[in-house]
Design an enzyme around this catalytic site. Structure first.
Site, short mmCIF file in Angstrom:
data_model
loop_
_atom_site.label_atom_id
_atom_site.label_comp_id
_atom_site.label_asym_id
_atom_site.label_seq_id
_atom_site.Cartn_x
_atom_site.Cartn_y
_atom_site.Cartn_z
N ASP A 3 -36.35 36.65 -36.92
CA ASP A 3 -35.89 35.71 -37.97
C ASP A 3 -34.45 35.38 -37.74
OD1 ASP A 3 -38.42 36.68 -39.02
OD2 ASP A 3 -37.44 38.24 -40.30
N HIS A 57 -36.68 40.56 -39.49
CA HIS A 57 -37.42 40.68 -38.25
C HIS A 57 -36.50 40.31 -37.14
CE1 HIS A 57 -40.88 39.88 -40.64
NE2 HIS A 57 -41.60 40.79 -39.99
#
Ligand code: XLS
Ligand code: NI
Ligand code: NI
Length: 439
Positions: A105, A102
């Protein structure tokens, strides 16, 4: 790479089924050529950045239990860089050809959206270098549209248009970097695209907004020339009480209603299937039958717990049945098997992350081999074919072709008499399956 973040971990070798070395593969032999392709190319494993490199063992009742050396000190951007290097070292040591992330992340949020965007751009640049240096590729990118407080009532389905706008900006940049990094797919998991109570929700409007959001992404991908496959990842609930992408069947209805079916396929996660009251194989069958099999989030749930435990997959029977369906429908195309799985809270050591992936990869590799044998021998397929043979000719054929009517069938029913009762042979077939699973 500058530093070995996993100093005690070698590149995991393949030692075969008889090996009792816990740091060796017994079934996944990355370089073994099968039908002209290596196992690495067939299986297209991927490691999930969020669980393996951002997960710290928290649960609703307790804080982090896991702290890796690269997390210990430094400013957020410095840590993000060290973390990325550690991750690529890990991918390489596990012979994983892919990873997934993501946006949030890999790079920390800044003081505002502009700074956040800059952070992400910088880290994406480093990811590009590391991809080049290691040969590890991006299976898919996605945007985290669920963690931040602004998304508490959804992203694309938020009642506040300003939140929709913010989410759109995030997806735009996530698509830009996914393209830049050669990502082969792009995933939408609508964690908060659903509702907690209908008392405050305009369900129809929210679904319209979700569709509008996906259309915007499709249009933008076209504009920038992003050729990756868009994927929807169904999940029935958690974090919201009801999620609009409940399961594959409701996902198909949604895509067709909003004319999105040409642009999307499904990313099917084992634990989400079971949360929806289905089996993993069921979800794959529904997608496969519709020609919409995209990718797999490889994990497993716990039958005694009612939430998304995202455990590493070790259930051979469940995975073999899923593999059988995937192979039957011709594979995953640009998709792969992404270990969307996390360590149990007390599994605090780096070596636990290694054991976990070895187990998951070996389970999928063995399941793949078994499913290939099942398919090649055709035992199950032959039985199913024979079971439906009455539709291959005569009236059955006419039914399938839409060439008959109720009057003709009513007449035929009078003539043919009571249909003969035929066994479904479930127990016999289960014995065959066990013969393949445990020889
Ligand atoms: C959570 C989802 C998530 C997606 C990516 O349950 O599985 O991890 O795969 O947003
Ligand atoms: Ni997932
Ligand atoms: Ni999940």
């Amino acid at each position: 790479m500058k530093k070995a973040w996993f100093p005690k971990i070698p590149v995991i070798p393949f030692e075969g089924p008889e090996s009792d070395n816990p740091l060796a593969f017994r079934h996944y032999n990355p370089d073994e050529v099968v039908d002209g392709k290596t196992m690495k190319e067939h299986l297209r494993f991927s490691i999930a950045y969020w669980h393996s490199f951002r997960g710290a063992g928290t649960d609703p009742f307790g804080g982090p239990t896991i702290c890796r050396t690269w997390e210990a000190k430094g400013k957020p951007m410095e840590v993000a860089k060290k973390r990325l290097e550690a991750a690529f070292e890990f991918f390489t040591k596990l012979s994983s050809p892919y990873y997934c992330f993501h946006d949030r992340d890999i790079a920390p949020e800044g003081k505002d959206l502009a700074e956040t965007n800059r952070n992400l751009e910088e880290i994406a640049g480093l990811a590009k270098e590391l991809q080049k240096a290691t040969g590890v590729k991006l299976l898919w990118g996605t945007a985290n549209l669920f963690s931040h407080a602004r998304y508490m009532c959804g992203a694309a389905t938020n009642p506040d248009a300003a939140v929709f706008v913010h989410a759109a900006a995030q997806v735009k940049q996530a698509l830009d970097i996914t393209k830049e990094l050669g990502g082969e797919n792009y995933v939408f998991w609508g964690g908060r695209e659903g509702y907690e109570t209908l008392l405050n929700t305009d369900l129809k409007r929210e679904m319209d907004h979700l569709a509008a959001f996906l259309h915007l992404a499709v249009d933008y991908a076209k504009k920038i020339g992003f050729k990756g496959q868009f994927l929807i990842e169904p999940k029935p609930k958690e974090p919201t009480k009801h999620q609009y992408d409940f399961d594959v069947a409701s996902g198909i209805a949604f895509l067709r209603t909003y004319k999105l079916e040409k642009h999307f396929k499904f990313n099917i996660e084992t634990n989400h299937a079971t949360l929806a009251g289905h089996t993993f194989q069921h979800e794959l069958e529904v997608a496969g039958g519709a020609g919409l099999l995209g990718s797999v989030d490889a994990n497993q749930g716990d039958t005694l717990l009612g939430w998304d435990t995202d455990q590493f997959p070790t259930d051979l029977k469940e995975i073999t049945l899923g593999m059988y369906t995937i192979l039957k429908y011709g594979g995953l195309g640009s998709g792969g098997f992404n270990f969307d799985a996390k360590l149990r809270r007390p599994s605090v050591d780096p070596i636990d992350l290694v054991y976990a992936h070895i187990g998951g990869m070996d389970t999928f590799a063995l399941a793949w081999k078994t499913a290939r044998r099942l398919l090649k021998d055709g035992v199950l397929a032959a039985f199913v074919k024979e079971r439906y043979a009455s539709y291959d000719s005569g009236l059955g054929r006419e039914v399938e072709k839409g060439k008959t009517d109720l009057e003709a069938l009513a007449k035929a029913a009078l003539k043919q008499g009571e249909p003969e009762s035929r066994s479904g042979r479930q127990e016999y077939l289960e014995n065959i399956l066990n013969r393949y699973l445990y020889r």
